[in-house]
Design a protein around this motif. Sequence first.
Motif, PDB file in Angstrom:
ATOM      1  N   THR A 103     -14.442 -22.405 -18.325  1.00 34.95           N
ATOM      2  CA  THR A 103     -15.846 -22.050 -18.093  1.00 34.95           C
ATOM      3  C   THR A 103     -16.186 -22.385 -16.647  1.00 34.95           C
ATOM      4  N   ASN A 104     -17.212 -21.685 -16.116  1.00 36.12           N
ATOM      5  CA  ASN A 104     -17.697 -22.005 -14.772  1.00 36.12           C
ATOM      6  C   ASN A 104     -19.197 -22.241 -14.825  1.00 36.12           C
ATOM      7  N   GLY A 106     -21.570 -20.311 -14.476  1.00 40.74           N
ATOM      8  CA  GLY A 106     -22.318 -19.245 -15.130  1.00 40.74           C
ATOM      9  C   GLY A 106     -23.563 -18.849 -14.367  1.00 40.74           C
ATOM     10  N   ASN A 107     -24.677 -18.804 -15.076  1.00 39.60           N
ATOM     11  CA  ASN A 107     -25.935 -18.374 -14.480  1.00 39.60           C
ATOM     12  C   ASN A 107     -26.798 -19.537 -14.019  1.00 39.60           C
ATOM     13  N   ARG A 163     -26.927 -11.543 -12.896  1.00 41.14           N
ATOM     14  CA  ARG A 163     -27.980 -12.530 -13.084  1.00 41.14           C
ATOM     15  C   ARG A 163     -28.750 -12.806 -11.793  1.00 41.14           C
ATOM     16  N   ASN A 311     -21.620 -27.529 -21.853  1.00 37.17           N
ATOM     17  CA  ASN A 311     -20.390 -26.926 -22.354  1.00 37.17           C
ATOM     18  C   ASN A 311     -19.408 -27.982 -22.852  1.00 37.17           C
ATOM     19  N   GLU A 322     -20.731 -21.477 -23.326  1.00 29.41           N
ATOM     20  CA  GLU A 322     -21.279 -20.396 -22.518  1.00 29.41           C
ATOM     21  C   GLU A 322     -20.424 -20.164 -21.278  1.00 29.41           C
ATOM     22  N   SER A 323     -20.484 -18.929 -20.792  1.00 33.14           N
ATOM     23  CA  SER A 323     -19.774 -18.546 -19.558  1.00 33.14           C
ATOM     24  C   SER A 323     -18.285 -18.820 -19.645  1.00 33.14           C
TER      25      SER A 323
END
Length: 334
Positions: A103-104, A106-107, A163, A311, A322-323
Amino acid sequence: MPRPASILQCLTPIEIQEFLPGSSADEIRALAPVLTTVDPTNLSHSAWRDLLFQRNPEVLVACWATPDLPPELPPALRYVCYFAGSIKRLVPREHIELGLIVTNWGNSISRIVAEGALLHVLAGMRNFTHWTIAMHTQGAWKSRTSRSASLFGRRVGIRGFGRVAHELIALLRPFGCTISVFAPDLTPAIAEQNGLRVAFDLNELMRENDVVVELAPLIPETRGSITKAHLELLRPGSVFVNVGRGATVDEQALLEVARGGQIFVGLDVFGEEPLPADSGFRNLPNVSLTPHLAGPTTDRRCDAGAFALKNLRAYAEDRPMESVITLPIYDRST
């Protein structure tokens, strides 16, 4: 509660301070019976590989300074929680093919990048770089013929509908702008739902707007895709801003058009970073420059840290995260 057997944090002290302020670091420590923190500063790739296999963590917490993952991974490693954005430098594609969860951020930083884009838009409208240089170094003051412009009621074109674009659209709403978007995933129905206009190609986006913001990802199809012909469609007095990726634009062409002095340019990203000291962009009063710091700002890196912690909790509790970087996301990411 199911928990990871061990977590390895490969973060510099500054990354810990900025991404995990307050009690956040303690919250990560509580998620696993074994937590090891290593500072990657001056850590060689061979030492990094040896450390990974020695510690054999189930979870790796990583950020900008973390060395690349080796071709072979320790047997227990299942999840890489990356605090930052693009993971292609850190994680080879084959690791994701073999089931590694990544995961990174994300938004979590999108609104901050959008704010950076708005900064450059307003700087262009108000001719900010010119006045900053002239007032600081030349004792300048306005005259009866000095010109400036407002963003209120302007036509704004955005390339991309991710995003950051969504957040920028929200920031532009109070200005009463007419917003058009050029993006492959924007349908007329979605545009209507969001109060947007569809630009059907780059020519239309450049020709029909007072402000154009470049937010496309850097993939083979977008590399160098904004050409001199596109840039010459910008009307005199318009503003072109890039906070996406520098290499989506033919930068030599952009420099030539900017030197003409008819448009304003705002740049946070460049094809070559750091921007060379002798870059022609550096001495143009109609160009605003920031060194790839549109987001996250130092004070808001905690947003990405909070997202990562969310996360990590989800992983520990066997809940959806997520992401997550899937293969399609990996392939189309910068």
